[in-house]
Design a protein around this motif. Structure first.
Motif, short mmCIF file in Angstrom:
data_model
loop_
_atom_site.label_atom_id
_atom_site.label_comp_id
_atom_site.label_asym_id
_atom_site.label_seq_id
_atom_site.Cartn_x
_atom_site.Cartn_y
_atom_site.Cartn_z
N LYS A 162 0.05 -0.96 -5.70
CA LYS A 162 -0.87 -0.34 -4.74
C LYS A 162 -1.25 -1.33 -3.65
N ALA A 163 -1.49 -2.58 -4.04
CA ALA A 163 -1.83 -3.61 -3.06
C ALA A 163 -0.67 -3.88 -2.10
N ALA A 164 0.56 -3.66 -2.55
CA ALA A 164 1.73 -3.82 -1.68
C ALA A 164 1.84 -2.70 -0.67
N GLY A 165 1.09 -1.60 -0.89
CA GLY A 165 1.09 -0.50 0.06
C GLY A 165 1.56 0.83 -0.48
N PHE A 166 2.03 0.86 -1.73
CA PHE A 166 2.59 2.09 -2.29
C PHE A 166 1.51 3.09 -2.69
N PHE A 167 1.85 4.36 -2.61
CA PHE A 167 1.09 5.41 -3.27
C PHE A 167 1.61 5.51 -4.70
#
Length: 247
Positions: A162-167
């Motif tokens: 999530k922190a990497a940007g994923f949903f």
């Protein structure tokens, strides 16, 4: 032995798929059989040579759909600096990879970079409880070169992704019948393939994979949430320009 559920990560003709840390190629071969373009990516040249040879054998034997002209290639490189342009892939599979990488968040950022906006991915790692027991039973299991360097909880894995940007999407566990095999191996010695108990259990696993009887398939489905050897998390890269809440 397929860990990813392709009903949750559908692939087919027209899709370009990356198998990140492909190893022996089990997921790459399945993607190719489904008619998608596949890039098998790993740092191990020996594994990649065998995967490339299998791609050729699949083409020769007609295992790849004739329509669509699916392509397959094996590429050597580093998960922290992949030789692909941004937004290069429609799907990414990273199966049993991140537990080996010291800078796992950097590798997750690379995965995010090469996946196209709106694209989906599947990440699998060893489940916390089965893995924790392996570490407790054998120091060799987790201290040998190239071995596992961390144990993830699903919450930790999802938080990093999530922190990497994923949903974050759905998840499930897999391979419950394989967990006791590794506990046995850790107890008797990870390199002792000839130990009677380890050998007998291995024969059972091979029989199960070949025959897939209803009894063991049902048992594994019921046991997976408890002792599944792997946890699989499905992800999506936000579409460009979308301001969705990730949660």
């Amino acid at each position: 032995m397929i860990t990813v559920d392709f009903s949750l990560l559908p692939v087919g003709p027209g899709d370009r798929v990356l198998d990140l840390g492909c190893g022996g190629g089990r997921h790459a071969f399945e993607v190719y059989r489904r008619g998608a373009d596949i890039v098998a990516f790993d740092r191990n040249e020996n594994d990649l040579a065998e995967v490339d040879a299998m791609f050729a054998a699949m083409r020769t034997s007609g295992e790849v759909p004739a329509e669509g002209g699916a392509s397959a290639e094996a590429v050597k490189g580093d998960a922290l600096d992949m030789p692909f342009d941004d937004d290069s892939f429609d799907r990414v599979i990273a199966s049993e990879v991140f537990e080996h990488i010291p800078h796992d968040t950097a590798a997750m950022a690379e995965l995010y970079r090469v996946l196209r906006p709106g694209g989906t991915a599947a990440v699998t790692v060893p489940s916390w409880l089965p893995e924790r027991l392996c570490w407790a039973l054998s120091e060799e299991y987790h201290t040998n070169e190239g071995g596992h360097i961390r144990i993830y909880t699903r919450a930790e894995l999802e938080a990093k992704l999530k922190a990497a940007g994923f949903f974050i999407g759905p998840h499930h566990h897999a391979h419950a019948l394989h967990a006791p095999y590794w506990w046995i191996k850790c107890a008797v010695g990870t390199s002792d393939d000839d130990h009677p108990l380890a050998s007998a259990y291995h024969r059972m696993l091979v029989w199960d994979m070949m025959k897939a009887p209803r009894t063991t398939r049902t048992a594994e489905r019921l046991l997976n949430p408890l002792i599944g050897k792997s946890v699989v998390v499905y992800l999506r890269k936000p579409p460009r320009g979308r301001a969705e809440k990730n949660g």
